[in-house]
Design an enzyme around this catalytic site. Structure first.
Site, short mmCIF file in Angstrom:
data_model
loop_
_atom_site.label_atom_id
_atom_site.label_comp_id
_atom_site.label_asym_id
_atom_site.label_seq_id
_atom_site.Cartn_x
_atom_site.Cartn_y
_atom_site.Cartn_z
N HIS A 36 -0.26 3.17 -50.63
CA HIS A 36 -0.93 1.90 -50.34
C HIS A 36 -1.53 1.93 -48.94
O HIS A 36 -2.59 1.37 -48.69
CB HIS A 36 0.04 0.72 -50.48
CG HIS A 36 -0.61 -0.60 -50.21
ND1 HIS A 36 -1.36 -1.27 -51.16
CD2 HIS A 36 -0.67 -1.37 -49.09
CE1 HIS A 36 -1.83 -2.38 -50.63
NE2 HIS A 36 -1.43 -2.47 -49.37
N ILE A 67 8.35 1.49 -54.95
CA ILE A 67 9.74 0.98 -54.97
C ILE A 67 9.94 -0.09 -56.05
O ILE A 67 11.06 -0.45 -56.36
CB ILE A 67 10.22 0.45 -53.60
CG1 ILE A 67 9.29 -0.61 -53.04
CG2 ILE A 67 10.46 1.57 -52.61
CD1 ILE A 67 9.92 -1.41 -51.92
N TYR A 157 4.55 -12.66 -44.24
CA TYR A 157 5.03 -11.32 -43.85
C TYR A 157 6.32 -11.45 -43.04
O TYR A 157 7.33 -10.83 -43.36
CB TYR A 157 3.96 -10.58 -43.04
CG TYR A 157 4.52 -9.40 -42.30
CD1 TYR A 157 4.92 -8.25 -42.98
CD2 TYR A 157 4.67 -9.42 -40.90
CE1 TYR A 157 5.47 -7.17 -42.30
CE2 TYR A 157 5.21 -8.34 -40.22
CZ TYR A 157 5.60 -7.23 -40.92
OH TYR A 157 6.15 -6.16 -40.25
N PHE A 226 -8.91 -12.54 -29.85
CA PHE A 226 -8.61 -13.82 -30.51
C PHE A 226 -7.98 -14.81 -29.52
O PHE A 226 -6.77 -14.91 -29.42
CB PHE A 226 -7.69 -13.60 -31.72
CG PHE A 226 -8.31 -12.76 -32.80
CD1 PHE A 226 -9.30 -13.28 -33.62
CD2 PHE A 226 -7.93 -11.44 -32.99
CE1 PHE A 226 -9.89 -12.50 -34.62
CE2 PHE A 226 -8.50 -10.65 -33.98
CZ PHE A 226 -9.49 -11.19 -34.79
N ASP A 303 -0.67 -16.76 -34.44
CA ASP A 303 -0.41 -15.93 -33.26
C ASP A 303 0.35 -16.71 -32.19
O ASP A 303 0.05 -17.88 -31.95
CB ASP A 303 -1.73 -15.42 -32.65
CG ASP A 303 -2.23 -14.14 -33.30
OD1 ASP A 303 -1.50 -13.59 -34.13
OD2 ASP A 303 -3.34 -13.71 -32.96
#
Length: 348
Positions: A36, A67, A157, A226, A303
């Site tokens: 991936h 997996i 995440y 950013f 962030d």
């Protein structure tokens, strides 16, 4: 007899550098990866691991595997007797996780649950897990130590890493024969000193330093910064960048810790120093001798202004300290980029 260690996601950036350190330390790594986030190359091995073989003069056992494929994992554990598992496999782009939360939960959570169940069934109860400083969410104080509250994550995440940490902690609590070391990475950068292996993001880089190095080599026009209105010295985000070779060595130290029947232990892997985006740009300009044009754009959702580690616990309990500083990170990153302008797809 050399000890076998299963490395999931071992063809990726941190995985391949860790496989190299495992070989150097006398372990026998067995690597699985589903490509991936790894480059396939021409032969049966991922290009990163083919180069690891060249660098070490030792062979790497590799199987292409996901997996999520329970049957394939079962067969793998029947075939090999593993001393421990180092678990890197997972999806890892913060921005993408906000767009595709189910993908992140399926791969990261379901994949890890399956792996743990199969480990348990085969009596392999030693685990090193690649966690992340994202589990801390928005820092309540700095530097971040391991006692800082976790779980206030700003994206799927980070949440997936936090949930996995909790699962492993619960597992070790329920069954005292399990040992696990959870490593909270800060911001890995740099590359092996040979310039033969490094970070090769598939598509547009999500992380600052590969993007900066691609601008320096001419693959991209300019860097987007950013936000420059954060409460930091120059207004840009501050992070704890750690050399990937130091990070890889942390996994060898973690394997040693497992042998002490340590239960569940958690360590930050960082340098303890935060650098801003603009400081990183300057350091990369110095290493490459190139001007790196940038433009300031809006802040990125999720962030935080600043994030850096207190790494003293890893020093005390693992005997591990980050040894390579900012200049070395940038020099090694630039060597990798210069020798491989198109990443692993570069023809020698």
């Amino acid at each position: 007899m050399a000890e076998k260690v299963l490395v999931t996601g071992g063809a990726g950036y941190i995985g391949s550098h860790t496989v190299l350190e495992l070989l150097e330390a006398g372990y026998l790594p067995v690597v699985i990866d589903n490509f991936h986030n790894a480059f396939r190359g021409g032969g049966s091995l991922p290009e990163s691991l083919r180069r690891v073989q060249e660098l070490t003069g030792r062979s790497v056992e590799f199987e292409e595997m996901d997996i999520l494929d329970q049957g394939a994992l079962q067969r793998l554990f029947k075939k090999h007797s593993f001393m421990a598992v180092i678990h890197f496999a997972g999806l890892k782009a913060v921005g993408e996780s906000v767009q595709k939360p189910l993908d992140y939960y399926r791969v990261n959570l379901t994949g890890t649950i399956q792996l743990l169940e199969i480990m348990k069934a085969h009596g392999v109860k030693n685990l090193v897990f690649s966690s992340s400083a994202t589990v801390y969410g928005n820092p309540q104080y700095l530097p971040l130590d391991e006692a800082h509250p976790t779980g206030g994550c700003t994206n799927p995440y980070g949440k997936s890493k936090f949930f996995i940490e909790e699962m492993i902690r619960d597992l070790c609590q329920a069954d005292k024969t399990w040992n696990a070391v959870l490593l909270r990475y800060f911001n890995p950068t740099g590359a092996h000193a040979s310039g033969c292996i490094g970070e090769d993001p598939q598509g547009i880089p999500n992380n600052l330093m590969p993007y900066v190095s691609q601008v320096a080599i001419g693959r991209r026009e300019a860097l987007n910064v950013f936000g420059n209105d954060y409460d930091t010295e120059d207004g840009t985000g501050v992070r704890d960048y750690i050399h990937v070779v130091d990070l890889a060595k942390g996994h060898i130290a973690a394997l040693r810790k497992l042998k002490e029947q340590c239960g569940c232990r958690i360590y930050n892997l960082g340098t303890g120093t935060g650098y801003s985006v603009l400081q990183m740009v300057q350091a990369m300009e110095k290493a490459s001798g190139k001007k790196i044009p940038y433009k300031v754009v809006a802040r990125r959702e999720g962030d935080v202004a600043a994030c850096y580690a207190n790494p003293s616990l890893a020093h005390e309990e693992l005997g591990w300290t980050a040894a390579l500083g900012l200049d070395r990170m940038c020099e090694d990153l630039w060597r990798w980029q210069k020798q491989n302008p198109s990443g692993f797809g570069t023809q020698a």
